[in-house]
Design a protein around this motif. Structure first.
Motif, PDB file in Angstrom:
ATOM      1  N   ARG A 142       0.775  -1.034  -0.033  1.00 18.37           N
ATOM      2  CA  ARG A 142       0.163  -0.123   0.072  1.00 18.37           C
ATOM      3  C   ARG A 142       0.794   1.333  -0.022  1.00 18.37           C
ATOM      4  NH1 ARG A 142      -4.371  -0.382   4.536  1.00 18.37           N
ATOM      5  NH2 ARG A 142      -5.059   1.575   3.589  1.00 18.37           N
ATOM      6  N   ASP A 143       2.042   1.145   0.581  1.00 15.45           N
ATOM      7  CA  ASP A 143       2.905   2.297   0.723  1.00 15.45           C
ATOM      8  C   ASP A 143       3.585   2.916  -0.618  1.00 15.45           C
ATOM      9  OD1 ASP A 143       4.701   0.413   1.015  1.00 15.45           O
ATOM     10  OD2 ASP A 143       5.581   0.962   2.799  1.00 15.45           O
ATOM     11  N   TRP A 144       3.736   1.939  -1.748  1.00 23.16           N
ATOM     12  CA  TRP A 144       4.261   2.320  -2.760  1.00 23.16           C
ATOM     13  C   TRP A 144       3.671   3.529  -3.384  1.00 23.16           C
ATOM     14  CZ3 TRP A 144       2.795   0.076  -8.212  1.00 23.16           C
ATOM     15  CH2 TRP A 144       3.795   0.534  -9.166  1.00 23.16           C
ATOM     16  N   TYR A 145       2.606   3.730  -3.517  1.00 32.86           N
ATOM     17  CA  TYR A 145       2.082   4.875  -4.004  1.00 32.86           C
ATOM     18  C   TYR A 145       2.388   6.109  -3.310  1.00 32.86           C
ATOM     19  CZ  TYR A 145       0.037   2.461  -8.158  1.00 32.86           C
ATOM     20  OH  TYR A 145       0.078   1.569  -9.037  1.00 32.86           O
ATOM     21  N   TYR A 146       2.401   6.025  -1.934  1.00 33.88           N
ATOM     22  CA  TYR A 146       2.818   7.127  -1.086  1.00 33.88           C
ATOM     23  C   TYR A 146       4.176   7.319  -1.473  1.00 33.88           C
ATOM     24  CZ  TYR A 146      -1.092   6.498   2.360  1.00 33.88           C
ATOM     25  OH  TYR A 146      -2.229   6.412   2.730  1.00 33.88           O
ATOM     26  N   ASN A 147       5.017   6.403  -1.602  1.00 33.74           N
ATOM     27  CA  ASN A 147       6.542   6.695  -1.976  1.00 33.74           C
ATOM     28  C   ASN A 147       6.667   7.238  -3.519  1.00 33.74           C
ATOM     29  OD1 ASN A 147       9.171   4.469  -1.600  1.00 33.74           O
ATOM     30  ND2 ASN A 147       9.442   6.729  -1.951  1.00 33.74           N
ATOM     31  N   LEU A 148       5.793   7.173  -4.344  1.00 32.91           N
ATOM     32  CA  LEU A 148       5.797   7.367  -5.559  1.00 32.91           C
ATOM     33  C   LEU A 148       5.530   8.904  -5.415  1.00 32.91           C
ATOM     34  CD1 LEU A 148       4.484   4.909  -8.192  1.00 32.91           C
ATOM     35  CD2 LEU A 148       6.605   6.185  -8.234  1.00 32.91           C
ATOM     36  N   ASP A 149       4.399   9.236  -4.745  1.00 34.53           N
ATOM     37  CA  ASP A 149       3.903  10.752  -4.634  1.00 34.53           C
ATOM     38  C   ASP A 149       5.022  11.589  -3.910  1.00 34.53           C
ATOM     39  OD1 ASP A 149       1.551  12.681  -5.117  1.00 34.53           O
ATOM     40  OD2 ASP A 149       1.450  12.479  -2.699  1.00 34.53           O
ATOM     41  N   PHE A 150       5.681  11.026  -2.920  1.00 28.43           N
ATOM     42  CA  PHE A 150       6.518  11.784  -2.076  1.00 28.43           C
ATOM     43  C   PHE A 150       7.819  12.136  -3.224  1.00 28.43           C
ATOM     44  CE2 PHE A 150       6.689  12.528   2.359  1.00 28.43           C
ATOM     45  CZ  PHE A 150       5.782  11.885   2.584  1.00 28.43           C
ATOM     46  N   ILE A 151       8.357  11.063  -4.030  1.00 29.46           N
ATOM     47  CA  ILE A 151       9.440  11.618  -4.766  1.00 29.46           C
ATOM     48  C   ILE A 151       9.096  12.308  -5.898  1.00 29.46           C
ATOM     49  CG2 ILE A 151      10.871  10.364  -6.643  1.00 29.46           C
ATOM     50  CD1 ILE A 151      11.847   9.748  -3.448  1.00 29.46           C
ATOM     51  N   SER A 152       7.915  11.979  -6.476  1.00 26.14           N
ATOM     52  CA  SER A 152       7.375  13.055  -7.609  1.00 26.14           C
ATOM     53  C   SER A 152       7.364  14.501  -7.010  1.00 26.14           C
ATOM     54  CB  SER A 152       5.979  12.445  -8.135  1.00 26.14           C
ATOM     55  OG  SER A 152       5.710  13.280  -9.248  1.00 26.14           O
ATOM     56  N   THR A 153       6.709  14.701  -5.975  1.00 26.22           N
ATOM     57  CA  THR A 153       6.897  15.915  -5.617  1.00 26.22           C
ATOM     58  C   THR A 153       7.986  16.468  -4.973  1.00 26.22           C
ATOM     59  OG1 THR A 153       4.491  15.681  -4.478  1.00 26.22           O
ATOM     60  CG2 THR A 153       5.443  17.349  -3.726  1.00 26.22           C
ATOM     61  N   PHE A 154       8.822  15.734  -4.675  1.00 23.76           N
ATOM     62  CA  PHE A 154      10.220  16.247  -4.032  1.00 23.76           C
ATOM     63  C   PHE A 154      10.911  16.645  -4.970  1.00 23.76           C
ATOM     64  CE2 PHE A 154      14.542  14.834  -3.588  1.00 23.76           C
ATOM     65  CZ  PHE A 154      15.008  15.309  -2.703  1.00 23.76           C
ATOM     66  N   SER A 155      10.814  15.931  -6.359  1.00 23.30           N
ATOM     67  CA  SER A 155      11.764  16.124  -7.543  1.00 23.30           C
ATOM     68  C   SER A 155      11.217  17.425  -8.224  1.00 23.30           C
ATOM     69  CB  SER A 155      11.640  14.899  -8.659  1.00 23.30           C
ATOM     70  OG  SER A 155      11.980  13.631  -7.851  1.00 23.30           O
ATOM     71  N   LYS A 156      10.098  17.695  -8.215  1.00 20.34           N
ATOM     72  CA  LYS A 156       9.412  18.967  -8.847  1.00 20.34           C
ATOM     73  C   LYS A 156       9.830  19.907  -8.095  1.00 20.34           C
ATOM     74  CE  LYS A 156       5.143  18.444 -10.061  1.00 20.34           C
ATOM     75  NZ  LYS A 156       3.865  18.524 -10.160  1.00 20.34           N
ATOM     76  N   ASN A 157      10.042  19.871  -6.596  1.00 21.84           N
ATOM     77  CA  ASN A 157      10.215  21.020  -5.971  1.00 21.84           C
ATOM     78  C   ASN A 157      11.492  21.461  -6.005  1.00 21.84           C
ATOM     79  OD1 ASN A 157       7.678  21.125  -4.739  1.00 21.84           O
ATOM     80  ND2 ASN A 157       7.871  20.188  -2.827  1.00 21.84           N
ATOM     81  N   ILE A 158      12.700  20.802  -6.314  1.00 25.84           N
ATOM     82  CA  ILE A 158      13.971  20.840  -6.218  1.00 25.84           C
ATOM     83  C   ILE A 158      14.427  20.996  -7.744  1.00 25.84           C
ATOM     84  CG2 ILE A 158      14.517  19.571  -4.322  1.00 25.84           C
ATOM     85  CD1 ILE A 158      15.873  17.510  -5.701  1.00 25.84           C
ATOM     86  N   GLY A 159      13.488  20.853  -8.790  1.00 26.70           N
ATOM     87  CA  GLY A 159      13.582  20.988  -9.912  1.00 26.70           C
ATOM     88  C   GLY A 159      14.494  19.882 -10.761  1.00 26.70           C
ATOM     89  N   LYS A 160      14.586  18.823 -10.364  1.00 25.02           N
ATOM     90  CA  LYS A 160      15.585  17.823 -10.788  1.00 25.02           C
ATOM     91  C   LYS A 160      14.742  16.444 -11.243  1.00 25.02           C
ATOM     92  CE  LYS A 160      19.177  20.090  -9.875  1.00 25.02           C
ATOM     93  NZ  LYS A 160      19.835  19.927  -8.768  1.00 25.02           N
ATOM     94  N   PRO A 161      14.802  15.861 -12.192  1.00 26.41           N
ATOM     95  CA  PRO A 161      14.200  14.617 -12.716  1.00 26.41           C
ATOM     96  C   PRO A 161      14.624  13.377 -11.779  1.00 26.41           C
ATOM     97  CG  PRO A 161      16.103  14.762 -14.235  1.00 26.41           C
ATOM     98  CD  PRO A 161      16.171  16.139 -13.205  1.00 26.41           C
ATOM     99  N   PHE A 162      13.714  12.244 -12.043  1.00 24.02           N
ATOM    100  CA  PHE A 162      13.702  11.325 -11.122  1.00 24.02           C
ATOM    101  C   PHE A 162      13.817   9.917 -11.968  1.00 24.02           C
ATOM    102  CE2 PHE A 162       9.033  11.179 -10.478  1.00 24.02           C
ATOM    103  CZ  PHE A 162       8.748   9.729 -10.749  1.00 24.02           C
TER     104      PHE A 162
END
Length: 256
Positions: A142-162
């Motif tokens: 269940r936590d996989w999509y939480y992880n994807l959401d965290f990483i996607s948002t984090f990457s967007k916020n720092i302006g770097k691809p993931f």
């Protein structure tokens, strides 16, 4: 369809150079590391930085403490001072709203990643498909999509691809469940979910095993022989390559 290769280390710089030469012949690139990269990074970077098969420098996999991020960042900055054309690669561990890393909230963990390492490419692994050993029910964590959401948002916020992973090798880590041999549906679920959240690179764990212990059942190749997983990964890679005009360079607005 594999374009890059990396492993935790080569025994020495000469073996790393041999890998780079082999990769050049095969038309792929290497995320390289060797013991000397840690001890004498300036010397090794000057040796390899002009090699046509060099993609980047492998720094660490899944650091678990702030001090490890500090150490990794210090090494990366020494490398960047000599070569600012090839990025430094550090892969983070899985986490999310329900899965802190070593008891540390995932937001704090990613904060260390940004503050101390400042990645050019964000990378994380999370293997979401498990099989219960007793019932043999296959399920998605269940936590996989939480992880994807965290990483996607984090990457967007720092302006770097993931970059994100798909599990391509069945193995047992001694729990009441194990990671099953991936079907083509398992692979598709992982790679298309990664792409939907904005991943700009797909990584596979693991491409090869040599004389692996019994808990590694089906990587992409085993002792140099292609397994059934090989053709599944090849098929999925061809699919996503044909759709790269949709995903590559795109920006995620929202996912629901």
């Amino acid at each position: 369809g594999i374009t890059h290769h990396y492993q935790y280390t080569y025994d020495n710089a000469n073996n790393a150079e041999a890998a780079l030469n082999a990769a050049q012949s095969a038309g792929i690139k290497v995320i390289v590391t060797c013991p000397e990269l840690t001890t004498t990074p300036e010397t090794i970077v000057n040796r390899f930085k002009n090699h046509p098969a060099l993609a980047s420098y492998f720094i660490q996999d899944e650091p678990g403490t702030e001090s490890e991020f500090i150490t990794a960042g210090t090494l990366a900055n020494r490398i960047r001072a000599v070569d600012n054309l090839h990025f430094c690669y550090l892969n983070t561990g899985p986490g999310g709203q329900t899965n802190p890393v070593g008891g540390i909230p995932y937001a704090t963990y990613l904060g260390w990643y940004y503050t101390h390492f400042n990645p050019e490419i964000v990378s994380f692994d999370h293997y979401p498909i498990r099989e219960d050993k007793t019932t043999h029910a296959v399920y998605v964590r269940r936590d996989w999509y939480y992880n994807l959401d965290f990483i996607s948002t984090f990457s967007k916020n720092i302006g770097k691809p993931f970059w994100a992973f798909a599990l391509s090798g069945s193995h047992d880590v001694g729990q009441e469940w194990y990671y099953p041999e991936p079907t083509i549906a398992h692979l598709r679920l992982q790679v298309y979910s990664n792409l939907a959240y904005g991943a700009q690179g797909i990584q596979y764990y693991t491409f090869w095993q040599i004389n692996a212990p019994d808990f590694y059942i089906a990587p992409i190749t085993y002792n140099g022989v292609k397994t059934a997983v090989y053709d599944r990964v090849k098929t999925v890679n061809e699919e996503i390559k044909n759709l790269s005009f949709v995903f590559y360079g795109s920006t995620v607005k929202w996912v629901r």
